[in-house]
Design a protein around this motif. Structure first.
Motif, PDB file in Angstrom:
ATOM      1  N   UNK A 196       0.820  -1.206   0.000  1.00 56.57           N
ATOM      2  CA  UNK A 196       0.000   0.000   0.000  1.00 56.57           C
ATOM      3  C   UNK A 196       0.857   1.260   0.000  1.00 56.57           C
ATOM      4  N   UNK A 197       1.901   1.277   0.845  1.00 56.87           N
ATOM      5  CA  UNK A 197       2.765   2.447   0.915  1.00 56.87           C
ATOM      6  C   UNK A 197       3.637   2.579  -0.333  1.00 56.87           C
ATOM      7  N   UNK A 198       4.038   1.469  -0.923  1.00 56.84           N
ATOM      8  CA  UNK A 198       4.803   1.544  -2.171  1.00 56.84           C
ATOM      9  C   UNK A 198       3.954   2.120  -3.300  1.00 56.84           C
ATOM     10  N   UNK A 199       2.666   1.792  -3.294  1.00 56.05           N
ATOM     11  CA  UNK A 199       1.780   2.364  -4.305  1.00 56.05           C
ATOM     12  C   UNK A 199       1.680   3.884  -4.162  1.00 56.05           C
ATOM     13  N   UNK A 200       1.734   4.363  -2.927  1.00 56.52           N
ATOM     14  CA  UNK A 200       1.730   5.808  -2.716  1.00 56.52           C
ATOM     15  C   UNK A 200       2.955   6.453  -3.363  1.00 56.52           C
ATOM     16  N   UNK A 201       4.112   5.808  -3.211  1.00 60.41           N
ATOM     17  CA  UNK A 201       5.337   6.320  -3.814  1.00 60.41           C
ATOM     18  C   UNK A 201       5.232   6.282  -5.332  1.00 60.41           C
TER      19      UNK A 201
ATOM     20  N   UNK B 222       7.741  -0.368  14.358  1.00 59.77           N
ATOM     21  CA  UNK B 222       8.020  -1.792  14.471  1.00 59.77           C
ATOM     22  C   UNK B 222       6.723  -2.543  14.687  1.00 59.77           C
ATOM     23  N   UNK B 223       6.404  -3.459  13.774  1.00 59.91           N
ATOM     24  CA  UNK B 223       5.200  -4.275  13.868  1.00 59.91           C
ATOM     25  C   UNK B 223       5.616  -5.735  13.996  1.00 59.91           C
ATOM     26  N   UNK B 224       5.306  -6.334  15.141  1.00 57.93           N
ATOM     27  CA  UNK B 224       5.673  -7.738  15.391  1.00 57.93           C
ATOM     28  C   UNK B 224       7.167  -7.974  15.186  1.00 57.93           C
ATOM     29  N   UNK B 225       7.956  -7.013  15.628  1.00 58.73           N
ATOM     30  CA  UNK B 225       9.408  -7.130  15.546  1.00 58.73           C
ATOM     31  C   UNK B 225       9.988  -6.782  14.189  1.00 58.73           C
ATOM     32  N   UNK B 226       9.135  -6.373  13.242  1.00 60.73           N
ATOM     33  CA  UNK B 226       9.595  -6.057  11.889  1.00 60.73           C
ATOM     34  C   UNK B 226       9.412  -4.563  11.632  1.00 60.73           C
ATOM     35  N   UNK B 227      10.473  -3.846  11.187  1.00 59.90           N
ATOM     36  CA  UNK B 227      10.321  -2.417  10.897  1.00 59.90           C
ATOM     37  C   UNK B 227       9.424  -2.189   9.686  1.00 59.90           C
ATOM     38  N   UNK B 228       8.519  -1.234   9.804  1.00 59.58           N
ATOM     39  CA  UNK B 228       7.613  -0.872   8.725  1.00 59.58           C
ATOM     40  C   UNK B 228       7.662   0.636   8.520  1.00 59.58           C
ATOM     41  N   UNK B 229       7.810   1.037   7.262  1.00 57.28           N
ATOM     42  CA  UNK B 229       7.822   2.458   6.927  1.00 57.28           C
ATOM     43  C   UNK B 229       6.453   2.842   6.376  1.00 57.28           C
ATOM     44  N   UNK B 230       5.875   3.883   6.944  1.00 54.71           N
ATOM     45  CA  UNK B 230       4.577   4.374   6.512  1.00 54.71           C
ATOM     46  C   UNK B 230       4.739   5.796   5.998  1.00 54.71           C
ATOM     47  N   UNK B 231       4.254   6.064   4.777  1.00 46.80           N
ATOM     48  CA  UNK B 231       4.451   7.355   4.134  1.00 46.80           C
ATOM     49  C   UNK B 231       3.106   7.989   3.808  1.00 46.80           C
ATOM     50  N   UNK B 232       3.060   9.305   3.824  1.00 46.88           N
ATOM     51  CA  UNK B 232       1.863  10.030   3.403  1.00 46.88           C
ATOM     52  C   UNK B 232       2.270  11.180   2.479  1.00 46.88           C
ATOM     53  N   UNK B 233       1.518  11.368   1.398  1.00 45.95           N
ATOM     54  CA  UNK B 233       1.779  12.425   0.422  1.00 45.95           C
ATOM     55  C   UNK B 233       0.579  13.368   0.308  1.00 45.95           C
ATOM     56  N   UNK B 234      -0.116  13.587   1.409  1.00 44.90           N
ATOM     57  CA  UNK B 234      -1.292  14.461   1.385  1.00 44.90           C
ATOM     58  C   UNK B 234      -0.968  15.898   1.758  1.00 44.90           C
ATOM     59  N   UNK B 235       0.341  16.237   1.773  1.00 44.39           N
ATOM     60  CA  UNK B 235       0.746  17.596   2.110  1.00 44.39           C
ATOM     61  C   UNK B 235       0.802  17.868   3.591  1.00 44.39           C
ATOM     62  N   UNK B 236       0.644  16.813   4.391  1.00 43.50           N
ATOM     63  CA  UNK B 236       0.609  16.957   5.843  1.00 43.50           C
ATOM     64  C   UNK B 236       1.658  16.057   6.467  1.00 43.50           C
ATOM     65  N   UNK B 237       2.390  16.576   7.427  1.00 49.36           N
ATOM     66  CA  UNK B 237       3.359  15.770   8.169  1.00 49.36           C
ATOM     67  C   UNK B 237       2.649  15.007   9.277  1.00 49.36           C
ATOM     68  N   UNK B 238       3.221  13.875   9.649  1.00 42.78           N
ATOM     69  CA  UNK B 238       2.706  13.169  10.812  1.00 42.78           C
ATOM     70  C   UNK B 238       3.012  13.947  12.076  1.00 42.78           C
TER      71      UNK B 238
END
Length: 378
Positions: free
Chosen positions: A250-255, A273-289
């Protein structure tokens, strides 16, 4: 001129927001690093670096119109340890209450109080902590109401925060700043549930604050990023590739969507970190987390710059973090990256405080204090 106290002052962001028509009588923080930032911007004349439970306010001060308290959130946050108001950090609220009780005994309690914290305060301890806060304020003789304001209405950062505003029952409330019930804009379901769980005597002291919705244009994330950032370096291509590998489909599709536009797109990335695995989440809606205080490195926000086939990444710079908090570029930041990021991530968003002041604080003061020289505020 209106007078205020700023407790848990950090770098003085409330002082920045209230502006020159408000006179700071006293600011207080326990952290010396934050105090150093405060001094760099405001001097040390009003600052007391002390544990609030040991703080004493001089009798010579005039009565404050407002006491602001952004007490520590660690034990109330949804990501925290669940200790609530009895926790090591968030229990500092009781130190603030102790100071307010002392002022009440000598007839100097502030006309207004604003307590700011994370939205998790509403549900902490199954609602018991919010009830304790309301009870503490009503016991001091205040009417109490709360609003949730997301800074996304003012700056390109998603940062919902709870603001509990208390007004002395001895003063007049202008009718236009209260309403007979909740507003969808400022009173989400979490506030309604918290209100309904209060005791009847607490609900009898409740006020539904009525704020206008902001209508000024809000900048986008790309509008606040620096072309030549100071304090951060671009990541090596290998790191950026690894960042992409941490993304799910899903996040790769955003890129890929950002690439397809052909324009420069800037997205905010958090690594979780989700279940011990690093996950990168990105947003391109013009807003920072939401900015968070850095812990270990996982909570530092990364920026992803995408233009066609070119993808680059780097950490959010200290100045960009300050801009996301609504601070002007003239605001002096600490030199060390972590200190600057921590100061921003632990602060309040300047235009949010300004909105509260113009919509609630200043109308109350103008309606009650004819002897105050507030023409400039009006």
């Amino acid at each position: 001129m209106a007078f205020f106290y700023e407790f848990f002052a950090g770098g003085g962001m409330v002082r920045e927001a209230l502006g020159p028509t408000w006179n700071c009588l006293l600011s207080n923080d326990f952290c010396q690093k934050k105090a150093d930032a405060y001094i760099a911007n405001w001097g040390d004349a009003e600052l007391v670096v002390e544990d609030i439970s040991k703080l004493k306010i001089p009798v010579a001060f005039p009565r404050a119109d407002l006491a602001w308290a952004s007490f520590p959130c660690q034990d109330l946050s949804l990501a925290g340890n669940g200790a609530g108001l009895s926790g090591e950090k968030s229990s500092a609220f009781w130190g603030f209450v102790k100071v307010m009780k002392r002022l009440k005994r000598r007839g100097d309690q502030p006309r207004l109080i604003c307590v700011e914290n994370v939205v998790g305060t509403l549900t902490s301890g199954d609602g018991k902590d919010f009830s304790l806060i309301v009870d503490a304020l009503t016991s001091l003789g205040y009417l109490v109401g709360a609003v949730v304001i997301d800074s996304v209405h003012f700056v390109p950062q998603s940062r919902p925060r709870l603001f509990i505003v208390a007004a002395s029952s001895e003063i007049e409330l202008p009718p236009e700043i209260t309403s007979g019930g909740p507003s969808a804009a400022w009173h989400p379901a979490s506030i309604l549930r918290a209100y309904n769980s209060l005791h009847e005597k607490q609900r009898d002291r409740w006020v539904w604050w009525n704020l206008s919705e902001p209508n000024q244009p809000v900048p986008r994330l790309i509008d606040v990023v620096e072309c030549d950032p100071i304090g951060v370096k671009w990541h090596e291509p290998d790191y950026t590739s690894k960042l992409m590998q941490f993304m799910d489909s899903n996040n790769r599709r955003k890129v890929m969507g950002a690439q397809a536009s052909g324009k420069l797109n800037v997205g905010g990335v958090y690594i979780r970190t989700r279940n011990g695995v690093p996950r990168a989440e990105v947003r391109f809606d013009g807003i920072a987390g939401c900015l968070r205080t850095p812990s270990g490195g996982s909570s530092r926000q990364t920026l992803l710059f995408v233009q066609g086939e070119t993808i680059r990444s780097r950490l959010l710079s200290p100045r960009e973090a300050a801009r996301l908090m609504g601070l002007p570029d003239s605001y002096k930041l600490p030199e060390r990256y972590n200190d600057a990021y921590h100061l921003a991530g632990d602060g309040v968003v300047v235009p949010v405080v300004q909105h509260l002041s113009r919509q609630v604080f200043e109308p109350i003061i103008l309606a009650n204090l004819a002897d105050h020289n507030l023409q400039e505020v009006a």
